[in-house]
Scaffold this active site. Sequence first.
Site, PDB file in Angstrom:
ATOM      1  N   THR A  76     -23.219   3.202  47.271  1.00 20.15           N
ATOM      2  CA  THR A  76     -23.109   1.831  47.774  1.00 20.15           C
ATOM      3  C   THR A  76     -23.309   1.815  49.285  1.00 20.15           C
ATOM      4  O   THR A  76     -23.949   0.911  49.834  1.00 20.15           O
ATOM      5  CB  THR A  76     -21.736   1.255  47.394  1.00 20.15           C
ATOM      6  OG1 THR A  76     -21.605   1.338  45.973  1.00 20.15           O
ATOM      7  CG2 THR A  76     -21.591  -0.189  47.823  1.00 20.15           C
ATOM      8  N   GLU A  80     -12.177   0.431  48.702  1.00 24.22           N
ATOM      9  CA  GLU A  80     -13.632   0.284  48.812  1.00 24.22           C
ATOM     10  C   GLU A  80     -14.105   0.551  50.239  1.00 24.22           C
ATOM     11  O   GLU A  80     -15.202   1.080  50.448  1.00 24.22           O
ATOM     12  CB  GLU A  80     -14.064  -1.119  48.370  1.00 24.22           C
ATOM     13  CG  GLU A  80     -13.874  -1.383  46.888  1.00 24.22           C
ATOM     14  CD  GLU A  80     -14.864  -0.599  46.034  1.00 24.22           C
ATOM     15  OE1 GLU A  80     -14.778   0.646  46.021  1.00 24.22           O
ATOM     16  OE2 GLU A  80     -15.701  -1.235  45.399  1.00 24.22           O
TER      17      GLU A  80
HETATM   18  N1  LIG Z   1     -11.674   7.340  42.555  1.00 22.43           N
HETATM   19  C1  LIG Z   1     -12.982   7.359  42.793  1.00 22.43           C
HETATM   20  N2  LIG Z   1     -13.849   7.080  41.795  1.00 22.43           N
HETATM   21  C2  LIG Z   1     -15.187   7.111  42.004  1.00 22.43           C
HETATM   22  N3  LIG Z   1     -15.755   7.440  43.179  1.00 22.43           N
HETATM   23  C3  LIG Z   1     -14.934   7.723  44.211  1.00 22.43           C
HETATM   24  C4  LIG Z   1     -13.520   7.688  44.063  1.00 22.43           C
HETATM   25  N4  LIG Z   1     -12.977   8.001  45.259  1.00 22.43           N
HETATM   26  C5  LIG Z   1     -13.984   8.243  46.117  1.00 22.43           C
HETATM   27  N5  LIG Z   1     -15.175   8.084  45.483  1.00 22.43           N
HETATM   28  C6  LIG Z   1     -16.501   8.245  46.100  1.00 22.43           C
HETATM   29  O1  LIG Z   1     -17.134   6.974  46.103  1.00 22.43           O
HETATM   30  C7  LIG Z   1     -18.533   7.125  45.915  1.00 22.43           C
HETATM   31  C8  LIG Z   1     -18.932   6.252  44.728  1.00 22.43           C
HETATM   32  O2  LIG Z   1     -18.670   4.933  45.048  1.00 22.43           O
HETATM   33  P1  LIG Z   1     -19.838   3.899  45.158  1.00 22.43           P
HETATM   34  O3  LIG Z   1     -20.941   4.478  45.989  1.00 22.43           O
HETATM   35  O4  LIG Z   1     -19.246   2.600  45.592  1.00 22.43           O
HETATM   36  O5  LIG Z   1     -20.378   3.827  43.663  1.00 22.43           O
HETATM   37  P2  LIG Z   1     -19.933   2.896  42.464  1.00 22.43           P
HETATM   38  O6  LIG Z   1     -20.914   1.803  42.441  1.00 22.43           O
HETATM   39  O7  LIG Z   1     -20.090   3.710  41.236  1.00 22.43           O
HETATM   40  O8  LIG Z   1     -18.539   2.480  42.737  1.00 22.43           O
HETATM   41  C9  LIG Z   1     -18.793   8.587  45.646  1.00 22.43           C
HETATM   42  O9  LIG Z   1     -19.222   9.168  46.869  1.00 22.43           O
HETATM   43  C10 LIG Z   1     -17.429   9.122  45.277  1.00 22.43           C
HETATM   44  O10 LIG Z   1     -17.242  10.486  45.615  1.00 22.43           O
HETATM   45  N1  LIG Z   2     -21.207  -6.225  46.796  1.00 26.71           N
HETATM   46  C1  LIG Z   2     -21.292  -4.787  46.781  1.00 26.71           C
HETATM   47  C2  LIG Z   2     -21.043  -4.301  45.356  1.00 26.71           C
HETATM   48  C3  LIG Z   2     -21.177  -2.821  45.183  1.00 26.71           C
HETATM   49  O1  LIG Z   2     -20.956  -2.531  43.812  1.00 26.71           O
HETATM   50  P1  LIG Z   2     -20.983  -1.032  43.274  1.00 26.71           P
HETATM   51  O2  LIG Z   2     -20.630  -1.128  41.825  1.00 26.71           O
HETATM   52  O3  LIG Z   2     -22.372  -0.540  43.479  1.00 26.71           O
HETATM   53  O4  LIG Z   2     -19.975  -0.270  44.069  1.00 26.71           O
HETATM   54  C4  LIG Z   2     -22.693  -4.383  47.235  1.00 26.71           C
HETATM   55  O5  LIG Z   2     -23.640  -4.943  46.687  1.00 26.71           O
HETATM   56  O6  LIG Z   2     -22.823  -3.560  48.144  1.00 26.71           O
END
Ligand SMILES: Nc1ncnc2c1ncn2[C@@H]1O[C@H](COP(=O)(O)OP(=O)(O)O)[C@@H](O)[C@H]1O
Ligand SMILES: N[C@@H](CCOP(=O)(O)O)C(=O)O
Length: 293
Positions: free
Chosen positions: A168, A120
Amino acid sequence: MVTVRAPATSANLGSGFDVFGAALTRPADVVTVEKAAETTIEVTGVGAQYIPEDPEKNTVGAVVEALDAPAHIHIDKGVRPASGLGSSAASAAGAAVALNRLYDRGLSRSELVPIAAEGEAVVSGVAHSDNVAPSILGGFTVTTRERTHAVDAAVPLVVCLPDVAVSTRDARRVVPETASMDDLVETVGNAATLAVGMCRSDPDLVGAGMSDPVVTPERARLITGYDDVRAAAFDSGAAGVTVSGAGPAILAVCRDGARRSVAAAMLDAFADAGIDARAYQTRIGRGSIVLNE
Ligand SMILES: Nc1ncnc2c1ncn2[C@@H]1O[C@H](COP(=O)(O)OP(=O)(O)O)[C@@H](O)[C@H]1O
Ligand SMILES: N[C@@H](CCOP(=O)(O)O)C(=O)O
């Protein structure tokens, strides 16, 4: 070869920013790992075109590093990236469980939580555990820096995912740096109410405890149609509504038998705002499952 199904999750649940999380019965990622001299990553499925296959940039790369477990990794995405449904976390959680088995590392599920959280940090800048914990352990989870508690809870849910992306990392920039004592007291009271509701599998108590005066109002501004979708969900029987994770998905806690009408009302409200969406009728479910090895 080990294959693991790792579920989507909804983090925060309003009052538990960076602390609360819940495993959803659907959707899910399926992660397959095979020993290799060098790590390679292949991504297929929903939104695969937006996900880097470079191990330095994919969440599973950090898990490989932490477990010292090089592998060929195939990720079949069921959880759309940038959804607010723990997409990046599902892959990291699945990889942690699968690589732990593949290399016989012998770590417990709880010990895998901080390892998966390293993934993350790659995408959001912070190793928050509130998605990886429920994706690994299942149930409703409470995560602090020191430990994670997981509670089985039977609570019906709808998550409605609009056809827009919110990263995020971007949504963390709108989180206020400070909160007033009044807001703190209100949030603590709501979070405690929600936790009691989860222990009793009581959707009304969970819904009553979801309200959050600090983070959610700022996040909601990033989601076109949020207020109308929330009102529509309440009008059709939801007990509580909030932003799922960092959004754009919206989470509704439902009383028994209300999921269908809540899902339809949320979809209609998004459509009225000119936004395509899909709704998952789900509930709090299990964590990662080893499908075969
Ligand atoms: N294995 C993965 N699965 C999904 N997203 C990924 C992965 N590895 C890297 N990413 C990147 O993480 C971002 C999505 O994560 P995030 O913003 O936390 O959204 P979510 O809430 O769907 O997890 C995108 O930019 C994506 O390219
Ligand atoms: N506590 C984090 C949770 C993010 O969850 P996601 O499913 O959007 O990756 C935040 O609120 O930033």
